[in-house]
Design a protein around this motif. Structure first.
Motif, PDB file in Angstrom:
ATOM      1  N   THR A 145       0.822  -1.147   0.060  1.00  0.00           N
ATOM      2  CA  THR A 145       0.063  -0.011  -0.010  1.00  0.00           C
ATOM      3  C   THR A 145       0.803   1.172  -0.081  1.00  0.00           C
ATOM      4  O   THR A 145       2.000   1.203   0.799  1.00  0.00           O
ATOM      5  N   VAL A 146       0.473   2.190  -0.636  1.00  0.00           N
ATOM      6  CA  VAL A 146       1.165   3.442  -0.843  1.00  0.00           C
ATOM      7  C   VAL A 146       0.217   4.488  -0.730  1.00  0.00           C
ATOM      8  O   VAL A 146      -0.540   4.734  -1.667  1.00  0.00           O
ATOM      9  N   PRO A 147       0.556   5.448   0.142  1.00  0.00           N
ATOM     10  CA  PRO A 147      -0.456   6.591   0.411  1.00  0.00           C
ATOM     11  C   PRO A 147       0.267   7.727  -0.658  1.00  0.00           C
ATOM     12  O   PRO A 147       1.479   8.025  -0.874  1.00  0.00           O
ATOM     13  N   MET A 148      -0.799   8.000  -1.513  1.00  0.00           N
ATOM     14  CA  MET A 148      -0.436   9.028  -2.707  1.00  0.00           C
ATOM     15  C   MET A 148      -1.036  10.590  -2.467  1.00  0.00           C
ATOM     16  O   MET A 148      -2.143  10.620  -1.786  1.00  0.00           O
ATOM     17  N   ARG A 149      -0.432  11.490  -3.232  1.00  0.00           N
ATOM     18  CA  ARG A 149      -0.892  12.807  -2.805  1.00  0.00           C
ATOM     19  C   ARG A 149      -0.636  13.514  -4.121  1.00  0.00           C
ATOM     20  O   ARG A 149       0.401  13.283  -4.961  1.00  0.00           O
ATOM     21  N   TRP A 150      -1.546  14.333  -4.648  1.00  0.00           N
ATOM     22  CA  TRP A 150      -1.544  14.898  -6.030  1.00  0.00           C
ATOM     23  C   TRP A 150      -2.258  16.593  -5.717  1.00  0.00           C
ATOM     24  O   TRP A 150      -2.940  16.732  -5.168  1.00  0.00           O
ATOM     25  N   SER A 151      -1.616  17.222  -6.379  1.00  0.00           N
ATOM     26  CA  SER A 151      -2.011  18.655  -6.724  1.00  0.00           C
ATOM     27  C   SER A 151      -1.885  19.356  -8.115  1.00  0.00           C
ATOM     28  O   SER A 151      -0.734  19.138  -8.596  1.00  0.00           O
ATOM     29  N   ILE A 152      -2.751  19.936  -8.707  1.00  0.00           N
ATOM     30  CA  ILE A 152      -2.898  20.438  -9.895  1.00  0.00           C
ATOM     31  C   ILE A 152      -3.202  22.062  -9.816  1.00  0.00           C
ATOM     32  O   ILE A 152      -4.132  22.538  -9.134  1.00  0.00           O
ATOM     33  N   GLN A 153      -1.891  22.753 -10.207  1.00  0.00           N
ATOM     34  CA  GLN A 153      -1.927  24.310  -9.759  1.00  0.00           C
ATOM     35  C   GLN A 153      -1.829  24.988 -11.155  1.00  0.00           C
ATOM     36  O   GLN A 153      -0.800  25.394 -11.625  1.00  0.00           O
ATOM     37  N   PRO A 154      -2.762  25.035 -11.915  1.00  0.00           N
ATOM     38  CA  PRO A 154      -2.796  25.621 -13.207  1.00  0.00           C
ATOM     39  C   PRO A 154      -2.593  27.221 -13.147  1.00  0.00           C
ATOM     40  O   PRO A 154      -3.233  27.665 -12.324  1.00  0.00           O
ATOM     41  N   ARG A 155      -1.632  27.674 -13.996  1.00  0.00           N
ATOM     42  CA  ARG A 155      -1.284  29.257 -13.969  1.00  0.00           C
ATOM     43  C   ARG A 155      -1.228  29.378 -15.542  1.00  0.00           C
ATOM     44  O   ARG A 155      -0.175  29.085 -16.186  1.00  0.00           O
ATOM     45  N   PHE A 156      -2.081  29.946 -16.181  1.00  0.00           N
ATOM     46  CA  PHE A 156      -2.216  30.443 -17.495  1.00  0.00           C
ATOM     47  C   PHE A 156      -1.138  31.527 -17.913  1.00  0.00           C
ATOM     48  O   PHE A 156      -0.793  32.416 -17.041  1.00  0.00           O
ATOM     49  N   GLY A 157      -0.903  31.498 -19.202  1.00  0.00           N
ATOM     50  CA  GLY A 157      -0.107  32.644 -19.697  1.00  0.00           C
ATOM     51  C   GLY A 157       1.280  32.732 -19.150  1.00  0.00           C
ATOM     52  O   GLY A 157       1.590  33.949 -18.559  1.00  0.00           O
ATOM     53  N   TYR A 158       2.096  31.788 -18.974  1.00  0.00           N
ATOM     54  CA  TYR A 158       3.390  31.806 -18.436  1.00  0.00           C
ATOM     55  C   TYR A 158       3.263  32.280 -16.858  1.00  0.00           C
ATOM     56  O   TYR A 158       4.242  33.006 -16.359  1.00  0.00           O
TER      57      TYR A 158
END
Length: 605
Positions: A127-140
């Protein structure tokens, strides 16, 4: 490539080593994925568009998509054989998990998003605890998105752009004002999926999980079929095939153009000013590009590229621009972004002021490209044939001018020797094409006269008896690795005493172990740079053509070993630390590898 050795990923000030990046793509854009599972670069909708993720240029403002175990881990990775689909295996004290990443290729079986990133997470053991995060930043990184749910799905929007976060068995996504995050457990035998469908001035498609799984499998199969058709069978097959796949990532499918690299402003020197945008198509690379396509059995890519090249250059005929946008546009204004740069290596530039320079070598590259294309049995239409003849006429009128040279110096123009050699190539190839009745020969007598005048100039003003070598520029005392192109493109044959002496002088003066510096002399910029990888491969090829096969093979073996764990190269390498420098993947590095491998094979046979 084989699996890389498992290691704990390391970041310095939240920046991964450039050597730790792998690249995925779909023929329209690319993404950089670090060994620790973070997507630190992704430009959408196209390779030369502003970014959604640019943490590699500013870890605070750039935006990223990280996905990793929530406990200490080691990571190993590989590309699935014959593909640009990346597989990363994370191992913890209590389990193992595998992440498969792809920018999916279009599949006509279902209504697909315009662009799509898919990440599959499979529990392999424990078992592996996983974590993810998406931080979109448009236009450079300039624009923080608005995040809200549509039909229960988190969607980040700014202006006409939208990206959805579709997750299955990957935890319950939590939305903040500008990001989407989640945690979950990857148990042995389970499979989770995260998809990022994207839309730009079009409806946003929210796919089903089954459709995403099918497109990921379709993408893998499509890449494998393409790789199976490649024709190189020599001793460096793995390296050549990976270079071919990397080059394919830089082919902009909508037009056939080939970008020089997939990123911008990754530094040639940490905290230096040599930070450039390479997401354009350089005429400088054209002959190597077409030659690689032909030698690897990529006839459709070769034809598409030549037709794009001739269409783009028609817009500025008879003058060539140094570079063109991937859609053929000539406008590439250089500007500086308010980003901190990779490890504080500002300025961060987009666009490229070299577009306005005079570089005489480009004319020779264009004619050499046409020569290679026709030698392979392809034909030129009447309009292209006429314009090539007019290009030869034009070089007769401008070859005596100083220029910025192949390295695009930002100091005063000079009479660079390699530029003059390529002017000679322009007229020589025009005469050859006219002799085969492939282009009009109305001015062949003038071409012949000016070709001789160029040769007289180079031999009188650009050669040192003391060094027994051609020089970087007329009446200078400096050497330049680009002089090797005089041999590779055929200004003089390998057994010509002056050309053979130049190869040895470059090796003696500019080589340091497997590394070859571009030149010795000033270029109008402060600071230093790493060893330019393409020059090292050019030297290996030149040695082989001069009959120094053992030296060529030895150097080639050393250079192949300099790739990162998944077989990729950047533009340059730090000679002391082995760190990657400059933009990646760098097309010219991979093109030079392919050319050298093929040439050494031919010389050996």
């Amino acid at each position: 490539m084989n699996d890389s050795i498992a290691a704990a990923p390391v970041r310095v000030d939240d920046y991964a080593e450039l050597r730790d990046y792998a690249v995925i793509g779909d023929g329209r854009s690319i993404a950089l994925i670090a060994r620790d599972g973070a997507v630190d670069w992704l430009s959408w909708p196209d390779l030369d568009s502003p970014t959604l993720f640019a943490a590699v240029l500013d870890h605070v403002r750039g935006g990223r998509f990280f996905l990793r175990p929530d406990v200490p881990y080691t990571a190993s990775r590989r590309y699935l054989p014959g593909t640009n689909v990346l597989e990363t295996t994370f191992t913890t004290a209590d389990g193992t998990v595998r992440v498969t990443d792809a920018l999916t290729l279009p599949d006509t079986a279902s209504l697909a998003p315009g662009r799509e990133l898919i990440r599959r997470i499979e529990g392999l053991a424990g078992t592996v605890p996983m974590r993810w995060s998406i931080q979109p930043r448009f236009g450079y990184g300039a624009h923080t998105p608005h995040v809200a749910r549509r039909a229960g799905v988190p969607v980040a929007t700014f202006g006409a752009e939208a990206v959805a976060v579709c997750a299955w068995h990957a935890g319950r996504p939590q939305c903040t004002a500008d990001s989407v995050t989640a945690r979950f457990r990857a148990d042995a035998g389970t499979r989770a999926l995260i998809a990022l469908p994207y839309a730009h001035q079009e409806p946003l498609v929210l796919p089903t999980r089954a459709e995403c799984e099918a497109r990921l499998d379709h993408t893998t199969t499509t890449w494998q079929k393409w790789a199976d058709d490649r024709t190189y069978t020599g001793p460096w097959r793995e390296a050549v095939l990976r270079s071919a796949l990397a080059l394919k990532l830089l082919v902009f499918a909508p037009s056939g153009a080939v970008a020089a690299a997939g990123t911008c402003s990754l530094p040639e020197e940490l905290e230096g000013e040599r930070n450039w945008d390479y997401r354009f198509s350089w005429i400088r690379d054209s002959a190597f590009t077409l030659d690689a396509f032909l030698k690897l059995g990529c006839a459709p890519e070769a034809t598409s590229y030549l037709w794009w090249l001739m269409h783009a250059s028609q817009l500025t005929h008879p003058r060539l621009h140094v570079l063109y946008r991937l859609n053929g546009d000539t406008r590439a204004p250089e500007q500086t972004l308010p980003l901190s740069g990779y490890r504080n290596s500002a300025p961060v530039r987009v666009g490229n002021a070299a577009a306005g320079q005079l570089q005489l070598d480009t004319y020779g590259e264009l004619l050499q490209t046409a020569w290679l294309y026709t030698t392979a049995g392809h034909h030129l239409d009447a309009d292209i044939a006429r314009r090539l003849a007019e290009t030869a006429d034009f070089i007769c009128t401008i070859w005596q001018q100083p220029d910025a040279g192949i390295w695009e110096v930002r100091s005063d123009p000079e009479h660079f020797t390699q530029s003059k050699m390529m002017c000679w190539i322009t007229l020589d190839r025009a005469l050859g094409l006219a002799g085969r009745q492939l282009i009009p020969d109305r001015h062949a007598a003038r071409w012949r006269h000016e070709r001789q005048a160029i040769s007289d100039y180079v031999e009188a003003c650009c050669f040192s008896e003391r060094l027994n070598s051609y020089l970087r520029s007329a009446d200078s005392d400096d050497l330049d690795a680009s002089l090797l192109l005089g041999l590779l493109h055929g200004y003089r044959p390998p057994d010509h005493p002056r050309m053979h002496g130049t190869v040895l002088a470059v090796q003696r003066t500019l080589r340091d172990g497997p590394y070859v510096n571009r030149y010795r002399g000033s270029d109008g910029l402060s600071g230093s740079e790493g060893a330019f990888l393409a020059c090292s491969f050019w030297l290996a090829e030149a040695l082989a053509r001069c009959g120094r096969i053992e030296e060529a093979v030895s150097l080639m073996d050393q250079l192949v070993a300099l790739a990162n764990d998944v077989g990729l190269y950047s533009e340059e390498i730090d000679r002391v630390t082995g760190a990657f420098l400059g933009n990646l993947p760098q097309g010219l590095s991979h093109l030079a590898l392919i050319s050298a491998a093929c040439a050494i094979g031919e010389a050996t046979r």
